[in-house]
Motif scaffolding. Structure first.
Motif, PDB file in Angstrom:
ATOM      1  N   GLY A  75       1.412 -76.082  -5.205  1.00 22.82           N
ATOM      2  CA  GLY A  75       1.293 -74.643  -5.107  1.00 22.82           C
ATOM      3  C   GLY A  75       1.789 -74.129  -6.406  1.00 22.82           C
ATOM      4  N   SER A  76       2.908 -74.460  -6.982  1.00 25.79           N
ATOM      5  CA  SER A  76       3.347 -74.173  -8.359  1.00 25.79           C
ATOM      6  C   SER A  76       4.126 -75.193  -8.964  1.00 25.79           C
ATOM      7  N   PHE A  77       4.163 -75.379 -10.009  1.00 27.01           N
ATOM      8  CA  PHE A  77       4.688 -76.296 -11.012  1.00 27.01           C
ATOM      9  C   PHE A  77       5.418 -75.583 -12.242  1.00 27.01           C
ATOM     10  N   GLY A  78       6.905 -75.457 -12.067  1.00 32.15           N
ATOM     11  CA  GLY A  78       7.378 -74.716 -12.856  1.00 32.15           C
ATOM     12  C   GLY A  78       7.858 -75.472 -14.113  1.00 32.15           C
ATOM     13  N   PRO A  79       8.580 -74.660 -15.051  1.00 33.66           N
ATOM     14  CA  PRO A  79       8.751 -75.243 -16.485  1.00 33.66           C
ATOM     15  C   PRO A  79       9.760 -76.547 -16.346  1.00 33.66           C
ATOM     16  N   GLU A  80      10.553 -76.492 -15.488  1.00 28.22           N
ATOM     17  CA  GLU A  80      11.483 -77.551 -15.296  1.00 28.22           C
ATOM     18  C   GLU A  80      10.905 -78.744 -14.857  1.00 28.22           C
ATOM     19  N   ALA A  81      10.067 -78.482 -13.744  1.00 30.16           N
ATOM     20  CA  ALA A  81       9.124 -79.548 -13.287  1.00 30.16           C
ATOM     21  C   ALA A  81       8.296 -80.269 -14.493  1.00 30.16           C
ATOM     22  N   ARG A  82       7.844 -79.360 -15.110  1.00 30.30           N
ATOM     23  CA  ARG A  82       6.813 -79.859 -16.093  1.00 30.30           C
ATOM     24  C   ARG A  82       7.562 -80.526 -17.084  1.00 30.30           C
ATOM     25  N   ARG A  83       8.713 -80.156 -17.600  1.00 28.28           N
ATOM     26  CA  ARG A  83       9.631 -80.710 -18.482  1.00 28.28           C
ATOM     27  C   ARG A  83       9.981 -82.226 -18.205  1.00 28.28           C
ATOM     28  N   LEU A  84       9.995 -82.331 -16.918  1.00 25.94           N
ATOM     29  CA  LEU A  84      10.500 -83.633 -16.295  1.00 25.94           C
ATOM     30  C   LEU A  84       8.965 -84.765 -16.400  1.00 25.94           C
ATOM     31  N   ALA A  85       7.882 -84.045 -15.849  1.00 27.34           N
ATOM     32  CA  ALA A  85       6.929 -84.626 -15.700  1.00 27.34           C
ATOM     33  C   ALA A  85       6.466 -85.198 -17.053  1.00 27.34           C
ATOM     34  N   GLU A  86       6.369 -84.328 -18.040  1.00 29.19           N
ATOM     35  CA  GLU A  86       6.271 -84.528 -19.293  1.00 29.19           C
ATOM     36  C   GLU A  86       6.952 -85.804 -20.034  1.00 29.19           C
ATOM     37  N   THR A  87       8.252 -85.779 -19.678  1.00 28.91           N
ATOM     38  CA  THR A  87       9.253 -86.728 -20.286  1.00 28.91           C
ATOM     39  C   THR A  87       8.868 -88.122 -19.487  1.00 28.91           C
ATOM     40  N   PHE A  88       8.923 -88.109 -17.972  1.00 25.84           N
ATOM     41  CA  PHE A  88       9.035 -89.416 -17.172  1.00 25.84           C
ATOM     42  C   PHE A  88       7.773 -89.744 -16.559  1.00 25.84           C
ATOM     43  N   TRP A  89       6.604 -89.259 -16.675  1.00 21.25           N
ATOM     44  CA  TRP A  89       5.341 -89.625 -16.030  1.00 21.25           C
ATOM     45  C   TRP A  89       4.496 -89.999 -17.212  1.00 21.25           C
ATOM     46  N   PRO A  90       3.758 -91.168 -16.941  1.00 27.92           N
ATOM     47  CA  PRO A  90       3.827 -92.071 -15.845  1.00 27.92           C
ATOM     48  C   PRO A  90       5.248 -92.786 -15.565  1.00 27.92           C
ATOM     49  N   GLY A  91       5.743 -93.021 -14.473  1.00 21.48           N
ATOM     50  CA  GLY A  91       7.030 -93.306 -14.174  1.00 21.48           C
ATOM     51  C   GLY A  91       7.653 -93.323 -12.899  1.00 21.48           C
ATOM     52  N   PRO A  92       8.734 -93.821 -12.390  1.00 21.59           N
ATOM     53  CA  PRO A  92       9.305 -93.770 -11.068  1.00 21.59           C
ATOM     54  C   PRO A  92      10.232 -92.559 -10.904  1.00 21.59           C
ATOM     55  N   LEU A  93       9.458 -91.403 -10.939  1.00 21.19           N
ATOM     56  CA  LEU A  93       9.958 -90.032 -10.582  1.00 21.19           C
ATOM     57  C   LEU A  93       9.001 -89.318  -9.896  1.00 21.19           C
ATOM     58  N   THR A  94       9.703 -88.985  -8.523  1.00 20.80           N
ATOM     59  CA  THR A  94       8.892 -88.108  -7.728  1.00 20.80           C
ATOM     60  C   THR A  94       9.592 -86.891  -7.765  1.00 20.80           C
ATOM     61  N   ILE A  95       8.850 -85.927  -7.724  1.00 19.42           N
ATOM     62  CA  ILE A  95       9.316 -84.439  -8.030  1.00 19.42           C
ATOM     63  C   ILE A  95       8.635 -83.669  -6.713  1.00 19.42           C
ATOM     64  N   VAL A  96       9.622 -83.116  -6.098  1.00 18.49           N
ATOM     65  CA  VAL A  96       9.195 -82.242  -4.941  1.00 18.49           C
ATOM     66  C   VAL A  96       9.034 -80.899  -5.339  1.00 18.49           C
ATOM     67  N   VAL A  97       7.812 -80.455  -4.892  1.00 17.59           N
ATOM     68  CA  VAL A  97       7.263 -79.029  -5.397  1.00 17.59           C
ATOM     69  C   VAL A  97       6.792 -78.201  -4.212  1.00 17.59           C
ATOM     70  N   PRO A  98       6.784 -76.953  -4.396  1.00 17.54           N
ATOM     71  CA  PRO A  98       5.919 -76.069  -3.281  1.00 17.54           C
ATOM     72  C   PRO A  98       4.635 -76.604  -3.368  1.00 17.54           C
ATOM     73  N   LYS A  99       3.951 -77.043  -2.083  1.00 15.30           N
ATOM     74  CA  LYS A  99       2.768 -77.380  -1.751  1.00 15.30           C
ATOM     75  C   LYS A  99       1.634 -76.349  -1.611  1.00 15.30           C
ATOM     76  N   ARG A 100       0.416 -76.679  -1.917  1.00 20.25           N
ATOM     77  CA  ARG A 100      -0.843 -75.798  -1.659  1.00 20.25           C
ATOM     78  C   ARG A 100      -0.850 -75.690  -0.175  1.00 20.25           C
ATOM     79  N   TYR A 101      -1.402 -74.531   0.057  1.00 24.94           N
ATOM     80  CA  TYR A 101      -1.729 -73.989   1.659  1.00 24.94           C
ATOM     81  C   TYR A 101      -2.620 -74.742   2.188  1.00 24.94           C
ATOM     82  N   HIS A 102      -3.523 -75.389   1.557  1.00 28.09           N
ATOM     83  CA  HIS A 102      -4.806 -76.120   2.350  1.00 28.09           C
ATOM     84  C   HIS A 102      -4.362 -77.548   2.712  1.00 28.09           C
ATOM     85  N   LEU A 103      -3.305 -78.361   2.212  1.00 27.67           N
ATOM     86  CA  LEU A 103      -2.856 -79.337   2.465  1.00 27.67           C
ATOM     87  C   LEU A 103      -2.791 -79.618   4.003  1.00 27.67           C
TER      88      LEU A 103
END
Length: 206
Positions: A75-103
């Motif tokens: 549902g959202s992907f804040g700047p800190e989460a995006r920084r981690l994703a850009e640094t460690f993805w692809p890779g062994p890091l799971t980031i917990v984020v707000p989910k979209r309402y339709h899931l």
């Protein structure tokens, strides 16, 4: 009857995509351990819980084909989460984020969902063929060790899985690090291959 084929076989991605689109389960290798995958569909995810004998209140993570695919489930992907994703993805890091309402509710009964992009090109190809996002958890019975070989996964899950994709022994062998970002602060939910100090250093970097 479950089938087993090499993940690098010419038709492996297509066959896996067919199984997933019709609600079946696929076991596939990742950069950490073997994963049990389904489409992000309520009935398909229910098959994961049955196969693993997993408690229904436990959330199922989502594996993505790329960073861009996070929009499918977050549902959202804040700047800190995006920084981690850009640094460690692809890779062994799971980031917990707000989910979209339709899931589907059985993907996660919480308002959040865990997401990551695996560092395994063949796995990402399967995920892309299925639309860019799959519900994926470790390919084992609940409370049993994670499977690092296809035979271990088959011994635990048997014919509850339609297709096993054999990629040889998983090189990581340790489930991913799981984190959340709360009001800009990093919280480690599960320790894994990426240490907390490394994650915090990445967030502090200019």
């Amino acid at each position: 009857m479950a089938r087993t084929i090499p993940i690098n076989a010419q038709d492996a991605v297509g066959r896996a995509g067919d199984v997933l689109r019709t609600g079946g389960l696929v076991v596939l290798p990742t950069d950490t351990v073997y994963g049990l995958a389904s489409a992000i569909d309520e009935a398909a995810i229910a098959h994961i819980f049955l196969a693993k004998q997993r408690a229904p209140e436990k959330a199922v993570p989502v594996l993505l084909s790329s960073v861009d695919a996070v929009e499918l489930v977050a549902g959202s992907f804040g700047p800190e989460a995006r920084r981690l994703a850009e640094t460690f993805w692809p890779g062994p890091l799971t980031i917990v984020v707000p989910k979209r309402y339709h899931l589907p509710r059985n993907l996660s009964m919480l308002p959040t969902v865990g997401v990551r992009v695996p560092d395994h090109a063949a796995a990402r190809a399967v995920i892309a063929a299925a639309g860019g996002a799959l519900a994926v958890t470790s390919a084992n019975r609940s409370d049993e060790p994670a499977a690092c070989t296809i035979q271990s996964a088959k011994d635990m899950l048997g014919d509850s899985v339609a297709l096993y994709l054999d990629g040889g022994p998983c090189q990581g062998g340790i489930p991913s690090t799981v984190v959340s970002i709360d009001d800009g602060h990093l919280r480690v939910i599960r320790e894994g291959p990426i240490a907390e100090r490394v994650l915090k250093a990445a967030l502090r970097a200019p």
